[in-house]
Scaffold this motif. Structure first.
Motif, mmCIF file in Angstrom:
data_model
loop_
_atom_site.group_PDB
_atom_site.id
_atom_site.type_symbol
_atom_site.label_atom_id
_atom_site.label_comp_id
_atom_site.label_asym_id
_atom_site.label_seq_id
_atom_site.Cartn_x
_atom_site.Cartn_y
_atom_site.Cartn_z
ATOM 1 N N SER A 25 0.787 -1.201 -0.158
ATOM 2 C CA SER A 25 -0.106 0.224 0.039
ATOM 3 C C SER A 25 0.439 1.361 -0.229
ATOM 4 N N ARG A 26 1.788 1.173 -0.098
ATOM 5 C CA ARG A 26 2.765 2.314 0.134
ATOM 6 C C ARG A 26 4.157 1.748 -0.658
ATOM 7 N N ASN A 27 5.545 2.886 -1.167
ATOM 8 C CA ASN A 27 6.484 2.840 -1.533
ATOM 9 C C ASN A 27 7.124 2.156 -1.194
ATOM 10 N N ILE A 28 7.427 0.433 -2.058
ATOM 11 C CA ILE A 28 7.677 -0.921 -1.856
ATOM 12 C C ILE A 28 9.285 0.193 -1.725
ATOM 13 N N ASN A 29 9.764 0.672 -2.328
ATOM 14 C CA ASN A 29 11.416 1.131 -1.570
ATOM 15 C C ASN A 29 11.212 2.002 -0.285
ATOM 16 N N LEU A 30 10.525 2.422 0.089
ATOM 17 C CA LEU A 30 10.410 3.023 1.527
ATOM 18 C C LEU A 30 10.676 1.306 2.752
ATOM 19 N N LEU A 31 10.172 0.405 2.072
ATOM 20 C CA LEU A 31 10.585 -0.563 2.854
ATOM 21 C C LEU A 31 11.488 -1.313 3.215
ATOM 22 N N ILE A 51 13.931 -9.779 0.310
ATOM 23 C CA ILE A 51 14.432 -9.101 -0.670
ATOM 24 C C ILE A 51 14.719 -7.960 -0.394
ATOM 25 N N VAL A 52 16.292 -7.127 -0.090
ATOM 26 C CA VAL A 52 16.194 -5.859 0.897
ATOM 27 C C VAL A 52 16.550 -4.547 -0.156
ATOM 28 N N SER A 53 16.157 -3.775 0.664
ATOM 29 C CA SER A 53 15.955 -2.444 -0.437
ATOM 30 C C SER A 53 17.534 -1.780 -1.399
ATOM 31 N N ASP A 89 5.873 -28.167 -0.638
ATOM 32 C CA ASP A 89 5.961 -26.645 -0.689
ATOM 33 C C ASP A 89 4.123 -26.623 -0.678
ATOM 34 N N THR A 90 3.329 -27.001 -0.723
ATOM 35 C CA THR A 90 1.694 -27.025 -0.057
ATOM 36 C C THR A 90 2.216 -26.337 1.064
ATOM 37 N N ALA A 91 1.733 -25.219 1.523
ATOM 38 C CA ALA A 91 0.968 -23.669 2.340
ATOM 39 C C ALA A 91 0.474 -22.822 1.872
ATOM 40 N N MET A 92 0.114 -21.981 3.079
ATOM 41 C CA MET A 92 -0.407 -20.828 2.778
ATOM 42 C C MET A 92 0.732 -20.048 3.173
ATOM 43 N N TYR A 93 0.915 -19.276 1.425
ATOM 44 C CA TYR A 93 1.422 -18.202 1.625
ATOM 45 C C TYR A 93 1.577 -16.722 2.040
ATOM 46 N N TYR A 94 2.387 -16.080 2.487
ATOM 47 C CA TYR A 94 2.770 -14.889 3.298
ATOM 48 C C TYR A 94 3.645 -13.774 2.951
ATOM 49 N N CYS A 95 2.728 -12.678 2.611
ATOM 50 C CA CYS A 95 3.939 -12.138 2.374
ATOM 51 C C CYS A 95 4.402 -10.803 3.471
ATOM 52 N N ALA A 96 5.509 -10.221 3.913
ATOM 53 C CA ALA A 96 6.167 -9.197 5.059
ATOM 54 C C ALA A 96 6.487 -7.994 4.946
ATOM 55 N N ALA A 97 6.407 -7.491 5.489
ATOM 56 C CA ALA A 97 7.895 -5.922 5.433
ATOM 57 C C ALA A 97 8.156 -5.569 6.663
ATOM 58 N N SER A 98 9.184 -5.357 6.339
ATOM 59 C CA SER A 98 9.469 -3.846 7.869
ATOM 60 C C SER A 98 10.445 -2.608 7.051
ATOM 61 N N ASP A 99 10.355 -2.417 8.302
ATOM 62 C CA ASP A 99 10.890 -0.374 7.880
ATOM 63 C C ASP A 99 12.642 -0.727 8.000
ATOM 64 N N GLY A 100 12.663 -1.448 9.598
ATOM 65 C CA GLY A 100 14.245 -1.300 9.535
ATOM 66 C C GLY A 100 14.930 -2.713 9.457
ATOM 67 N N VAL A 101 16.272 -2.758 9.741
ATOM 68 C CA VAL A 101 16.944 -4.167 10.108
ATOM 69 C C VAL A 101 17.011 -4.402 10.683
ATOM 70 N N ALA A 102 17.049 -6.125 10.529
ATOM 71 C CA ALA A 102 16.978 -7.196 10.726
ATOM 72 C C ALA A 102 17.882 -7.206 12.026
ATOM 73 N N ARG A 103 17.316 -8.107 13.611
ATOM 74 C CA ARG A 103 18.126 -8.092 14.349
ATOM 75 C C ARG A 103 19.261 -9.566 14.323
ATOM 76 N N GLU A 111 10.513 -11.154 12.794
ATOM 77 C CA GLU A 111 11.133 -9.771 12.582
ATOM 78 C C GLU A 111 10.339 -8.970 11.642
ATOM 79 N N TYR A 112 9.403 -9.184 11.681
ATOM 80 C CA TYR A 112 8.791 -8.746 10.758
ATOM 81 C C TYR A 112 6.873 -8.024 11.538
ATOM 82 N N ASP A 113 6.688 -6.549 10.623
ATOM 83 C CA ASP A 113 6.209 -5.760 11.239
ATOM 84 C C ASP A 113 4.770 -5.814 10.991
ATOM 85 N N TYR A 114 4.562 -5.940 9.633
ATOM 86 C CA TYR A 114 3.347 -5.810 8.548
ATOM 87 C C TYR A 114 3.433 -7.500 7.655
#
Length: 125
Positions: A25-31, A51-53, A89-103, A111-114
């Motif tokens: 929903s927002r600029n993917i480059n900012l994630l 994939i990271v920025s 490979d059978t599973a529910m597949y989810y998309c996830a995102a985060s603003d920061g560096v993984a710890r 490690e993911y917020d969204y």
């Protein structure tokens, strides 16, 4: 807040291919990092590909060489091309995102917020 909407799941036979999409929903480059996770019944959610920025990608060993993660910055969309699919490979597949560096690890679900709602992938033998 970021909304993620996945699509592209379905049922295929072993050896087949699917391409998953995730509209952000927002600029993917900012994630800082966006990726795909999956969860099979009775199992923990596991990282598939991230994939990271800077464009670098990390894959789980079980999918390396078969799956490819990519993003289209103009469309704010993340993709997962899945080839040579296997029943495991059978599973529910989810998309996830985060603003920061993984710890600890890019492939750790905590490690993911969204998160998106998921799209089901079923591979039959």
């Amino acid at each position: 807040q970021v909304q993620l909407v996945e699509s592209g799941g379905g049922s295929v036979q072993a050896g087949g291919s699917l391409r998953l999409s995730c509209v952000v929903s927002r600029n993917i480059n900012l994630l800082y990092r966006v990726g795909w996770f999956r969860q099979a019944p009775g199992k923990e959610r596991e990282g598939v590909a991230v994939i990271v920025s800077d464009g670098s990608a990390t894959y789980a060993g079980s999918v390396m060489g078969r799956f490819t993660i990519s993003k289209d910055n103009a469309k704010n969309t993340l993709y997962l091309q899945m080839n040579s699919l296997k029943p495991e490979d059978t599973a529910m597949y989810y998309c996830a995102a985060s603003d920061g560096v993984a710890r600890f690890s890019l492939l750790r679900a905590d490690e993911y917020d969204y998160w998106g709602q998921g799209t089901q992938v079923t591979v039959s033998s």
